[in-house]
Write an enzyme that holds these catalytic residues in place. Structure first.
Site, short mmCIF file in Angstrom:
data_model
loop_
_atom_site.label_atom_id
_atom_site.label_comp_id
_atom_site.label_asym_id
_atom_site.label_seq_id
_atom_site.Cartn_x
_atom_site.Cartn_y
_atom_site.Cartn_z
N GLY C 46 -14.36 -4.69 1.79
CA GLY C 46 -13.18 -4.68 2.64
C GLY C 46 -13.49 -4.98 4.10
N ASN C 127 -5.91 -5.12 0.65
CA ASN C 127 -6.21 -3.75 0.25
C ASN C 127 -5.25 -2.80 0.96
OD1 ASN C 127 -7.26 -1.26 -0.26
ND2 ASN C 127 -9.28 -1.66 0.60
N CYS C 130 -6.58 1.84 0.09
CA CYS C 130 -7.84 2.58 0.24
C CYS C 130 -7.54 4.05 0.56
CB CYS C 130 -8.70 1.99 1.34
SG CYS C 130 -10.26 2.86 1.46
N LYS C 165 -3.60 -5.42 -3.79
CA LYS C 165 -4.32 -4.40 -4.56
C LYS C 165 -3.64 -3.05 -4.41
CE LYS C 165 -8.91 -2.57 -5.45
NZ LYS C 165 -10.34 -2.78 -5.20
C1 LIG Z 1 -18.49 2.53 -3.28
C2 LIG Z 1 -17.15 1.89 -3.44
C3 LIG Z 1 -16.58 1.18 -2.39
C4 LIG Z 1 -15.34 0.57 -2.53
N1 LIG Z 1 -14.82 -0.16 -1.49
C5 LIG Z 1 -13.65 -0.83 -1.65
C6 LIG Z 1 -13.15 -1.71 -0.65
O1 LIG Z 1 -13.78 -1.93 0.38
N2 LIG Z 1 -11.94 -2.31 -0.86
C7 LIG Z 1 -11.23 -2.12 -2.01
O2 LIG Z 1 -10.16 -2.68 -2.17
N3 LIG Z 1 -11.70 -1.33 -3.00
C8 LIG Z 1 -12.89 -0.68 -2.84
N4 LIG Z 1 -13.37 0.12 -3.87
C9 LIG Z 1 -12.59 0.23 -5.11
C10 LIG Z 1 -13.08 -0.75 -6.19
O3 LIG Z 1 -12.94 -2.08 -5.76
C11 LIG Z 1 -12.30 -0.54 -7.49
O4 LIG Z 1 -10.93 -0.75 -7.23
C12 LIG Z 1 -12.47 0.86 -8.07
O5 LIG Z 1 -13.79 1.31 -7.84
C13 LIG Z 1 -12.13 0.95 -9.56
O6 LIG Z 1 -12.97 0.16 -10.34
P1 LIG Z 1 -14.32 0.74 -11.04
O7 LIG Z 1 -13.94 1.99 -11.74
O8 LIG Z 1 -14.79 -0.37 -11.91
O9 LIG Z 1 -15.29 1.04 -9.93
C14 LIG Z 1 -14.61 0.73 -3.74
C15 LIG Z 1 -15.18 1.45 -4.79
C16 LIG Z 1 -16.43 2.02 -4.67
C17 LIG Z 1 -17.02 2.78 -5.83
#
Ligand SMILES: Cc1cc2nc3c(=O)[nH]c(=O)nc-3n(C[C@H](O)[C@H](O)[C@H](O)COP(=O)(O)O)c2cc1C
Ligand SMILES: Cc1cc2nc3c(=O)[nH]c(=O)nc-3n(C[C@H](O)[C@H](O)[C@H](O)COP(=O)(O)OP(=O)(O)OC[C@H]3O[C@@H](n4cnc5c(N)ncnc54)[C@H](O)[C@@H]3O)c2cc1C
Ligand SMILES: Cc1cc2nc3c(=O)[nH]c(=O)nc-3n(C[C@H](O)[C@H](O)[C@H](O)COP(=O)(O)OP(=O)(O)OC[C@H]3O[C@@H](n4cnc5c(N)ncnc54)[C@H](O)[C@@H]3O)c2cc1C
Ligand SMILES: Cc1cc2nc3c(=O)[nH]c(=O)nc-3n(C[C@H](O)[C@H](O)[C@H](O)COP(=O)(O)O)c2cc1C
Ligand code: FES
Ligand code: FES
Lengths: 268, 303, 303, 268
Positions: C46, C127, C130, C165
């Site tokens: 992000g 996004n 968040c 998102k």
């Molecule tokens: C460490 C970490 C950082 C994340 N940073 C962002 C981000 O910067 N922007 C965003 O839209 N989602 C962010 N997410 C969310 C992920 O993109 C995703 O939507 C969420 O983790 C669910 O998918 P998963 O269960 O496969 O991880 C982050 C997730 C994690 C674990």
């Protein structure tokens, strides 16, 4: 019905994907009846979450046995256990087969598909002890699915088998073997048919039994949350007093009279 | 020995451990495994007025550290409960709480009224949050208005304390909790299960007969704890926390976050004596840390 | 060989596997472990307009089959991204998607406008979900109104396709998705993380420096899948599903539920080559089942 | 930086809660430097979810070693692995200690608290090979926390130890031992101090080093999501060019110059 958190494993055998574990569990063993089952913990952690249901396969003094096929993560973890380690189990659960003492001297047919042989082995020993004349029909896809065949034969059970591919025994389904058997029996049809295996097999057994007017008991499977009647997760449609209801397999089963089981067209 | 009792105002519990509705049958199923009288109490399976069929199987799917259920509240109904089960529960020396369901405000009221005539019930827990009944998982706990409406009617009808059980499937859990409190709830219980789904890729069918179900177990604990923390810091009535409790440490987390009591759900299915194991772990913690009154740790999180 | 490509309308992907924002750095961190060009694409971390400090540590807590993070979107900002990172990404032959953040509608617009002048970006993912930025986890994706407002402004400002998102922390995910679609979203991505918490019972402090964080990983998959199913059956724009994807079977579940593409998040942290392993598993499935075009399985769940 | 999904375990030793596993990992071994670490998968399933970071403890030809204390579920699972099984690991990760060739002939002090000895052992071997005169200070709560003491002595390292309870070595903290050592060294202060251990110990080392104007390098720990710079989960406050920033330990560390580390009053 007990929790035995420390049933010590005393024996292990394996044939490919099939495993036999025996363990000391005096309190559970004292009450165990053929067709009853155990809920076995497969992990100390909440993953995999649930206990796994396994039929009671054998009993000898204070020792019980389970015979299982590795089907996924839970049974795979169980298969890694070794003698000396302990099992955490609940049992004996459910009602089991209806072993009427007047079966003494009468022919009984036990029909097992694949891992469905598990509870029938215990049943066969008990029926033999009772004096019934038991015949075991044991079917699988291929020879490797009949790991207990030699043992059954060696222990002197009247026994026949079938495989889908004909690698051993009659080529075809175990229910075809069952039809042959009944035909061959001629004038003395079995006083009881007991069956355990996949749903389609049980459905076929039920049809044959209805057709030939044979009393039959089927051991069913279903996903179980608790195994002791608390969650209502394991239901099967059962007809009682003319009314079909969702009945808990773990409590009222897993063995039901064939004619009481209502089969869904397709399981979802 | 530390004092483990907790006071909900309308009800004093021996200890904060209650068994959660739907995971503890009618209580009696657990007698072979534990002494029910050692529990803080238990909540019986959800009761509608009449008997209910429940959903077609499969009703359970295991997921990573979780369980989805779609039992659909199969049950015997309140009359059979009063006739056949309650007499046995009345002999117990523990808090028996009845989980009350309804397809309409009127049904909740009918169930509560039927129970009102009976003794041996410590409180009613109003289940306005079951995800397994409506097709899309909707329930009264989805909006402050419908929460308020059900709670108000039930409070008016009941002579007993009313615990309101909330759904986690909402944007603003605090708003719903405040609505329940305003309508007279004596306590807030949260969370019920998370609306969830699983598909068998081989058959492309949902793994549950009901398509959707409710997710419980350790998988959801971090979300449930967050909600309990948010609600406990805003409402005045006691909060009963639950969701994924598996150990004494989990109980303490919920209490430190602000829960006065907790409920143990899915863990009972895996270990019928889970509540007592967990209670033992809470006791050990108090002993080790020199905590004399367990109540002193409630809402002490240092943020 | 099955045809694994999927068409989002505004963008054709080699295959449905995208790496999710925040779990894939700026992409380049993964070059030692896999060939980025084999991915359907990836979403970079992000970006706010300026650089951001992020939250104080601890920023991560492991939970049963899950991970809570409260990174707080530490990052270099869009100018440094354009100057230092984008040139390297432009050399790649895969879809590069930029995850756009903002503290206000204006900031989202500024980021999108700064990116608009550059080449080599397939789409912007907005996004609005968040949970790690506002103290109580609130974000624009909590209401249809604020969703609509941000999306409308961004669409007006951007020459690029806009993926919106969404947050799973809402009562009615369909309503939010419809709002985003109405405001011009070219695709809907869901889910972001679930607002969650963990407490250290020894110190009584939250385990995260930021108190609250976002839960991801296999623990949440059943809830995420349910939401994707609900949204996909109601919107017309393509849905990009995510939440706990760990295997090829998980990808297929999401696609059968209605997703046209998926994102893999937390799995990348555990296995930097997770996306390719998962892609291989999807390929094997198609081969085994004789599926010629992977697109044919989208939204085929038999309910 | 590689993924080695199949590093075969060739050796295992244990002392109570402490374990030493050695395994073949040619590609990773070829690049490994003291102070670098590995991310090791502890389960094939998503529970426990994350890999666990462990310092590189030893290198011998194609073989690497990790030395760890069982701290929870992840390290407990790792401790159950046996020779013949394989490890799935990422490495070598991070930057490691700054081993300047001109340390040859100069005194270097390595200060390890408990499991903090792990990376210092590898460091000590490399410094000895370089010709530096390394002295190891090894502290723990009690004798059982110093399982490597005999080995270090047997391998001819200049070595002293301390325990909180005085069961072996100087009674007290390893940082007190460090102060003694510097005092005793008199005119020839160490050219470098390298330390690994719990935060309070590292903080004390940093204070002593500042006080005595000794260059010091500290190996830090933090919760790691990925270990290779992708998640920004592992940050520590580091001062660079006068500005304190959240810096990724896994990428720019885990070893940092003592004076650059900004300590929080209390870690939350
Ligand atoms: C460490 C970490 C950082 C994340 N940073 C962002 C981000 O910067 N922007 C965003 O839209 N989602 C962010 N997410 C969310 C992920 O993109 C995703 O939507 C969420 O983790 C669910 O998918 P998963 O269960 O496969 O991880 C982050 C997730 C994690 C674990
Ligand atoms: C009363 C009863 C007795 C049984 N006896 C035996 C036996 O003696 N020998 C034997 O090999 N198998 C037996 N089974 C089947 C056995 O329980 C399953 O193979 C096993 O639970 C699969 O678990 P898994 O983790 O290996 O597979 P997974 O597929 O990973 O299991 C996933 C989930 O589905 C459940 N599940 C999957 N398949 C079944 C199934 N067929 N029945 C019930 N739950 C299932 C599991 O409990 C688990 O929650 C019995 C089942 C029941 C209900
Ligand atoms: C760069 C680095 C090198 C390390 N080298 C060694 C070593 O050589 N020998 C050794 O014994 N230990 C070492 N550690 C500490 C080791 O990683 C932890 O003890 C281990 O991760 C604990 O995992 P667990 O599952 O056993 O404990 P749990 O408490 O169950 O772990 C829970 C979670 O917290 C994380 N965690 C817990 N404690 C720590 C910690 N102190 N540091 C980082 N993450 C933690 C785990 O990764 C996990 O996600 C090192 C840590 C880091 C960051
Ligand atoms: C099989 C099952 C049945 C349930 N039935 C009910 C119910 O009847 N009424 C109710 O309020 N909650 C019911 N619940 C929800 C639990 O009471 C509890 O709120 C939820 O499972 C979260 O707690 P846990 O994670 O400890 O299980 C049920 C949960 C499960 C797993
Ligand atoms: S498995 Fe729980 S009631 Fe049968
Ligand atoms: S652990 Fe992921 S960036 Fe350091």
């Amino acid at each position: 019905m007990f929790k035995d958190p420390e049933a010590r494993i005393v024996g292990k055998e394996s044939w490919g994907d099939y495993f036999l574990l025996t363990f000391d569990s005096p309190a559970v063993s004292a009450l165990a009846r053929p067709g009853q089952f155990l809920m076995i913990k497969v992990s100390d952690e909440p993953y995999p979450l649930l206990r796994r249901p396994l039929g009671i396969h054998s009993r000898k003094d204070k020792t019980l046995g389970v015979f299982f096929k590795v089907a996924g993560i839970g049974t795979a973890l169980l298969a890694r256990k070794t003698p000396g380690e302990t099992l955490d189990l609940l049992g004996p659960l459910g009602k089991g087969f209806n072993i009427d003492p007047c079966l003494a001297g009468k022919p009984v047919l036990a029909v097992g598909g694949g891992r469905g042989i598990a509870p029938l082995y215990f049943l066969a020993w008990e029926l033999r002890a009772l004096g019934a004349s038991i015949k075991i029909l044991y079917g699988g896809r291929t020879q490797a699915d009949l790991p207990l065949a030699d043992k059954l034969r060696a222990e002197g059970f009247d026994f026949a088998c079938s495989t889908d591919d004909g690698t051993v025994g009659r080529r075809g389904l175990v229910t075809e073997l069952m039809e042959d058997e009944i035909k061959a029996g001629g004038g003395s049809p079995p006083a009881l048919v007991c069956a355990c295996g996949p749903d389609p097999m049980l459905q076929a057994v039920a049809l044959i039994a209805r057709d030939k007017r044979l009393p039959a008991e089927l051991s069913l499977e279903s996903r179980m949350g608790c195994g002791f009647g608390a969650c209502w997760g394991c239901v099967q449609r059962i007809r009682r007093d003319g009314k079909a209801e969702w009945i808990k397999i773990c409590e009222d089963g897993p063995v039901f009279p064939a004619e009481s089981v209502v089969w869904e067209k397709e399981s979802p | 020995m530390s004092d483990l009792s907790v006071d909900l105002g309308f009800l004093k519990l021996k200890n904060p451990i209650l068994a959660a509705s739907g995971t503890f049958g009618y209580g009696l199923e657990f007698e072979p495994f534990l002494d029910l009288n050692r529990l803080g109490g238990f909540v019986v399976k959800g009761l509608y007025y009449g008997p209910r069929e429940g959903n077609p199987p499969p009703r359970l799917v295991e997921t990573p550290s979780g369980l989805i259920n779609a039992i659909g509240l199969q049950g015997i109904g309140v009359e059979a409960f009063i006739a056949k089960v309650l007499p046995k529960l009345q002999a117990l020396d523990t808090a028996v709480i009845v989980n009350v369901c309804g397809a309409s405000e009127e049904e909740y009221v009918r169930v509560v009224e039927a129970l009102d005539a009976e003794e041996g019930i410590a409180a009613c827990e109003i289940n306005i949050s079951c995800p397994n009944v409506n097709k899309d998982g909707a329930c009264p706990a989805f909006s402050p208005e419908s929460t308020r409406a059900v709670v108000r009617e039930v409070k008016r009808a009941s002579r007993r304390p009313v615990i309101v059980k909330l759904s986690p499937n909402v944007t603003n859990i605090v708003e719903i909790a405040l609505a329940a409190q305003e309508a007279g709830a004596d306590a807030i219980a949260l969370v019920n299960t998370f609306l969830a789904m699983a598909i068998d890729v081989e058959t492309r069918r949902p793994k549950l007969g009901n398509v959707l179900g409710g997710l419980s177990g350790p998988a959801i604990k971090p979300i449930a704890l967050r909600m309990v923390y948010q609600v406990a810091s805003r409402v005045k009535v006691p909060v009963i926390g639950m969701g994924g409790i598996w150990s004494g440490a989990d109980v303490l987390e919920f209490m430190i976050a602000g829960a006065r009591a907790v409920q143990v759900g899915t863990a009972n299915l895996v270990d019928p004596d889970a509540c007592l194991r967990i209670l033992g772990e809470v006791e050990d913690f108090c002993r080790r840390k020199g905590i004399e009154r367990l109540e002193d740790i409630i809402a002490t999180v240092k943020t």
